[in-house]
Design a protein around this motif. Structure first.
Motif, short mmCIF file in Angstrom:
data_model
loop_
_atom_site.label_atom_id
_atom_site.label_comp_id
_atom_site.label_asym_id
_atom_site.label_seq_id
_atom_site.Cartn_x
_atom_site.Cartn_y
_atom_site.Cartn_z
N PRO A 141 0.83 -1.22 0.00
CA PRO A 141 0.00 0.00 0.00
C PRO A 141 0.86 1.26 0.00
O PRO A 141 1.90 1.32 0.67
CB PRO A 141 -0.80 -0.13 1.30
N LYS A 142 0.44 2.25 -0.76
CA LYS A 142 1.22 3.48 -0.86
C LYS A 142 0.94 4.40 0.32
O LYS A 142 -0.20 4.53 0.76
CB LYS A 142 0.89 4.20 -2.18
N ARG A 143 2.02 5.03 0.79
CA ARG A 143 1.88 5.97 1.91
C ARG A 143 1.07 7.18 1.45
O ARG A 143 1.21 7.63 0.31
CB ARG A 143 3.26 6.44 2.38
N PRO A 144 0.23 7.74 2.32
CA PRO A 144 -0.57 8.92 1.96
C PRO A 144 0.31 10.15 1.70
O PRO A 144 1.42 10.25 2.22
CB PRO A 144 -1.45 9.14 3.20
N ALA A 166 -7.58 15.59 5.68
CA ALA A 166 -7.61 14.58 4.60
C ALA A 166 -6.43 13.62 4.74
O ALA A 166 -6.57 12.42 4.52
CB ALA A 166 -7.59 15.28 3.24
N ARG A 167 -5.29 14.17 5.12
CA ARG A 167 -4.10 13.31 5.32
C ARG A 167 -4.33 12.33 6.46
O ARG A 167 -3.99 11.15 6.37
CB ARG A 167 -2.87 14.19 5.63
N LYS A 168 -4.92 12.80 7.55
CA LYS A 168 -5.18 11.94 8.70
C LYS A 168 -6.14 10.80 8.34
O LYS A 168 -5.96 9.65 8.77
CB LYS A 168 -5.75 12.77 9.85
N THR A 169 -7.16 11.13 7.56
CA THR A 169 -8.12 10.11 7.14
C THR A 169 -7.46 9.05 6.30
O THR A 169 -7.65 7.84 6.50
CB THR A 169 -9.28 10.76 6.34
N ASP A 170 -6.63 9.49 5.35
CA ASP A 170 -5.92 8.55 4.48
C ASP A 170 -4.89 7.75 5.27
O ASP A 170 -4.63 6.58 4.95
CB ASP A 170 -5.24 9.30 3.35
N TRP A 171 -4.28 8.37 6.26
CA TRP A 171 -3.28 7.66 7.06
C TRP A 171 -3.91 6.53 7.86
O TRP A 171 -3.31 5.45 8.01
CB TRP A 171 -2.59 8.65 8.01
N LYS A 172 -5.13 6.75 8.35
CA LYS A 172 -5.84 5.71 9.08
C LYS A 172 -6.16 4.55 8.14
O LYS A 172 -6.00 3.38 8.49
CB LYS A 172 -7.12 6.29 9.68
N ARG A 173 -6.63 4.88 6.93
CA ARG A 173 -6.93 3.85 5.94
C ARG A 173 -5.66 3.09 5.55
O ARG A 173 -5.67 1.87 5.37
CB ARG A 173 -7.54 4.49 4.70
N TYR A 174 -4.55 3.82 5.45
CA TYR A 174 -3.26 3.20 5.10
C TYR A 174 -2.85 2.19 6.17
O TYR A 174 -2.35 1.10 5.85
CB TYR A 174 -2.21 4.30 4.98
N GLY A 175 -3.06 2.53 7.44
CA GLY A 175 -2.72 1.61 8.53
C GLY A 175 -3.50 0.31 8.43
O GLY A 175 -2.95 -0.78 8.64
N GLU A 176 -4.77 0.41 8.09
CA GLU A 176 -5.62 -0.78 7.94
C GLU A 176 -5.16 -1.63 6.75
O GLU A 176 -5.12 -2.86 6.83
CB GLU A 176 -7.08 -0.36 7.77
N GLN A 177 -4.83 -0.96 5.65
CA GLN A 177 -4.38 -1.68 4.45
C GLN A 177 -3.05 -2.38 4.71
O GLN A 177 -2.83 -3.50 4.24
CB GLN A 177 -4.25 -0.71 3.28
N MET A 178 -2.15 -1.71 5.44
CA MET A 178 -0.85 -2.31 5.74
C MET A 178 -0.99 -3.54 6.63
O MET A 178 -0.29 -4.54 6.44
CB MET A 178 0.06 -1.29 6.43
N ALA A 179 -1.91 -3.47 7.58
CA ALA A 179 -2.14 -4.61 8.47
C ALA A 179 -2.63 -5.82 7.67
O ALA A 179 -2.18 -6.95 7.89
CB ALA A 179 -3.15 -4.24 9.55
N ALA A 180 -3.55 -5.57 6.73
CA ALA A 180 -4.07 -6.65 5.89
C ALA A 180 -2.98 -7.19 4.96
O ALA A 180 -2.89 -8.39 4.71
CB ALA A 180 -5.27 -6.15 5.08
N TYR A 181 -2.16 -6.28 4.47
CA TYR A 181 -1.08 -6.65 3.55
C TYR A 181 -0.05 -7.54 4.25
O TYR A 181 0.36 -8.59 3.72
CB TYR A 181 -0.41 -5.38 3.04
N LYS A 182 0.34 -7.16 5.47
CA LYS A 182 1.34 -7.94 6.21
C LYS A 182 0.80 -9.29 6.66
O LYS A 182 1.55 -10.26 6.79
CB LYS A 182 1.83 -7.13 7.42
N ALA A 183 -0.52 -9.36 6.91
CA ALA A 183 -1.12 -10.60 7.39
C ALA A 183 -1.05 -11.72 6.36
O ALA A 183 -1.03 -12.90 6.71
CB ALA A 183 -2.57 -10.35 7.78
N GLN A 184 -1.00 -11.35 5.07
CA GLN A 184 -0.98 -12.36 4.02
C GLN A 184 0.43 -12.87 3.69
O GLN A 184 0.60 -13.83 2.93
CB GLN A 184 -1.60 -11.79 2.73
N LEU A 185 1.45 -12.24 4.29
CA LEU A 185 2.82 -12.62 3.98
C LEU A 185 3.29 -13.81 4.81
O LEU A 185 2.97 -13.93 5.98
CB LEU A 185 3.76 -11.43 4.23
N THR A 186 4.09 -14.66 4.17
CA THR A 186 4.76 -15.73 4.90
C THR A 186 6.00 -15.12 5.57
O THR A 186 6.45 -14.03 5.19
CB THR A 186 5.20 -16.85 3.94
N PRO A 187 6.57 -15.81 6.57
CA PRO A 187 7.79 -15.28 7.20
C PRO A 187 8.90 -15.00 6.20
O PRO A 187 9.62 -14.00 6.32
CB PRO A 187 8.18 -16.40 8.18
#
Length: 227
Positions: free
Chosen positions: A9-12, A61-82
């Protein structure tokens, strides 16, 4: 399977960059003859003069996108193998190191650090690169390297002498530049005494062991011969 960091996910954008993206087209329309650098300066000036209440809109607007970015990053990392997580971490480390290197080089250029001395081959290369035939730069480089290897010692001598002269130029300019850096409080950019001295080839542990063994054997042989 390796997951590229492109899927990350791209940083805001920051509040300022949001302002630039939103207003650049209008500024370009009003200043069609302005260069990109001039346009950025105008946008920076406009942002500086923007009322705090209007800047706050971009900040929210930056804060809103930053919150969404945090959620996307959590989902992104969860799918990764070690293994994938470790690979991405290493890729990220290399990217950051490259950026730091680029910033450091840019800073040194701005501070006017002297260019390094050229070798004899580099001088030969710069003089003959344009005239050399080849389908690509790599082919030209290979051809010129082969030509350099075939030159006699007397033919190489003028280039080697120019290289020695360039070393003197570099050392003199570096001494003046380093003195200036010390005055500016940038001792971190000044070379240490060890760096100034010509480094001798470092003997590896294996080579040292072989040398000691050989030396010990020679001493034993010498002692036996005396007996």
């Amino acid at each position: 399977r390796r997951i590229s960091s492109i899927q990350r996910p791209k940083r805001p954008l920051t509040a300022y960059l949001r302002f630039v993206v939103d207003n650049r087209p209008a500024f370009r329309e009003k200043n069609p003859e302005a260069s990109n650098l001039e346009l950025i300066k105008k946008l920076a000036g406009a942002w500086k003069e923007l009322p705090a209440s209007q800047k706050q809109v971009y900040e929210e607007a930056r804060k809103t996108d930053w919150k969404r970015y945090g959620e996307q990053m959590a989902a992104y990392k969860a799918q990764l193998t070690p293994a994938q997580a470790a690979a991405l971490k290493e890729e990220r480390r290399k990217q950051l190191a490259k950026r730091r290197s680029i910033r450091a080089k840019r800073e040194l250029n701005l501070l006017g650090k002297p260019k390094r001395a050229r070798s004899g081959f580099n001088i030969f290369l710069s003089e003959n690169f344009k005239e050399s035939e080849g389908i690509s730069a790599v082919a030209k480089l290979k051809k010129l390297f082969d030509m350099w290897q075939k030159l006699s010692t007397s033919q190489k001598q003028p280039y080697l002498q120019l290289a020695e002269d360039d070393k003197v130029r570099y050392e003199n300019e570096m001494k003046s530049w380093e003195a200036k850096m010390i005055e500016l409080g940038r001792e971190d950019l000044v070379r240490s005494k060890k760096q100034r001295l010509k480094k001798k080839p470092v003997e590896t542990a294996k080579q040292a062991e072989i040398a000691r063994t050989s030396s010990g054997g020679n001493k034993a042989k010498f002692k036996k011969s005396e007996e």
